[in-house]
Design a protein around this motif. Sequence first.
Motif, mmCIF file in Angstrom:
data_model
loop_
_atom_site.group_PDB
_atom_site.id
_atom_site.type_symbol
_atom_site.label_atom_id
_atom_site.label_comp_id
_atom_site.label_asym_id
_atom_site.label_seq_id
_atom_site.Cartn_x
_atom_site.Cartn_y
_atom_site.Cartn_z
ATOM 1 N N TYR A 64 0.824 -1.210 0.000
ATOM 2 C CA TYR A 64 0.000 0.000 0.000
ATOM 3 C C TYR A 64 0.861 1.264 0.000
ATOM 4 C CZ TYR A 64 -4.282 -2.642 1.045
ATOM 5 O OH TYR A 64 -5.370 -3.487 0.999
ATOM 6 N N LEU A 65 1.875 1.305 0.852
ATOM 7 C CA LEU A 65 2.699 2.506 0.977
ATOM 8 C C LEU A 65 3.530 2.752 -0.273
ATOM 9 C CD1 LEU A 65 3.763 2.046 4.705
ATOM 10 C CD2 LEU A 65 2.184 3.761 3.795
ATOM 11 N N VAL A 66 4.048 1.702 -0.882
ATOM 12 C CA VAL A 66 4.824 1.852 -2.124
ATOM 13 C C VAL A 66 3.945 2.408 -3.229
ATOM 14 C CG1 VAL A 66 5.987 0.565 -3.963
ATOM 15 C CG2 VAL A 66 6.571 0.121 -1.574
ATOM 16 N N HIS A 67 2.749 1.869 -3.379
ATOM 17 C CA HIS A 67 1.844 2.329 -4.423
ATOM 18 C C HIS A 67 1.381 3.763 -4.171
ATOM 19 C CE1 HIS A 67 0.775 -0.857 -7.358
ATOM 20 N NE2 HIS A 67 1.344 -1.649 -6.454
ATOM 21 N N GLU A 68 1.148 4.103 -2.920
ATOM 22 C CA GLU A 68 0.659 5.445 -2.608
ATOM 23 C C GLU A 68 1.681 6.505 -2.989
ATOM 24 O OE1 GLU A 68 -2.546 7.794 -1.272
ATOM 25 O OE2 GLU A 68 -2.406 5.629 -1.584
ATOM 26 N N LYS A 69 2.966 6.171 -2.878
ATOM 27 C CA LYS A 69 4.031 7.142 -3.157
ATOM 28 C C LYS A 69 4.538 7.074 -4.596
ATOM 29 C CE LYS A 69 5.699 6.912 1.630
ATOM 30 N NZ LYS A 69 6.839 6.493 2.516
#
Length: 313
Positions: free
Chosen positions: A274-279
Amino acid sequence: MEGARPNPPCDPGAPRPPQPRGIKMLVRVFFVLVCAAALSVFYVLLCREAVGQRDGSAYTAPAALSLQGYSRVPDGKPLRRAPCRRCAVVSSSGQMLGSHLGRAIDGQECVLRMNHAPTAGFEEDVGTRSTVRVVSHTSVPLLLRNQPYFFQQSRDTVYVIWGPSRKMSREKGSPTYRALLKVLEMYPYLQLYTLTEEKMEYCDDVFQNETGKNRVKSGSFLSTGWFTMILAMELCEHICVFGMVSDSYCREKNHSSVPYHYFEKGRLDECRMYLVHEKAPRAGHRFITEKTIFSRWAKRKDIIFTHPSWAGG
């Protein structure tokens, strides 16, 4: 004894004159028929009482919805079905592992699942029923690898496939659409639908209205969860979302580490994904942003989130 009164005929102790065997059988049959008729009348009256009056007015079955933007393969007719009063939207998240929610999920009137998430082997946690399965064009090949499981056993499931025009166009004979036509040749009873270009544009517009950002220019890809929630809000009166975390969950220090998909143990970590995709500057699913939006929708629609449980708002 002279003057003694005979036992009354309803006295169980009174001796009864012998009767021919055939007459006894007729009496028994007549008694059984009378009892059956009485029970049938009672059952009809009971059912009428249960469904005939609600809130003081006569109950009528809900009319079928005609859901525009969902086009049947191959004739293009819109998706038509009765609305669902209570729906389960089942996340593919590893949060579902060990949840023991299978019975609660199957107890909902309609069950919506995503992509190629299986139920076999995970029944205790995710249930067995699939009313609607929303599938990305990228997951269609994964369904095709296990056609007997998805297409032969799940005859009652409605499949809704989404994807860009270059993959889904009917007029241009795009590759994913051609694959769906071949599936229908093998399983002609399948209920296959695709999102129209207008529906895809509508979903982009909803994203822009909610975020203030153009989806394409911001380098964002909508997730299958996004399309599933939009369909659920069109189809369902009450929505219970199982296994979806809140927008703040992955930023909490003590959040649990679970697989991105419950059926892919030991693979990608959900929060890390989730965090990789969000950034990601481009080609990223905005999972966290989407959950912020879902939380807002829960204020306007009857939506609850469970396992983990969190409040929309």
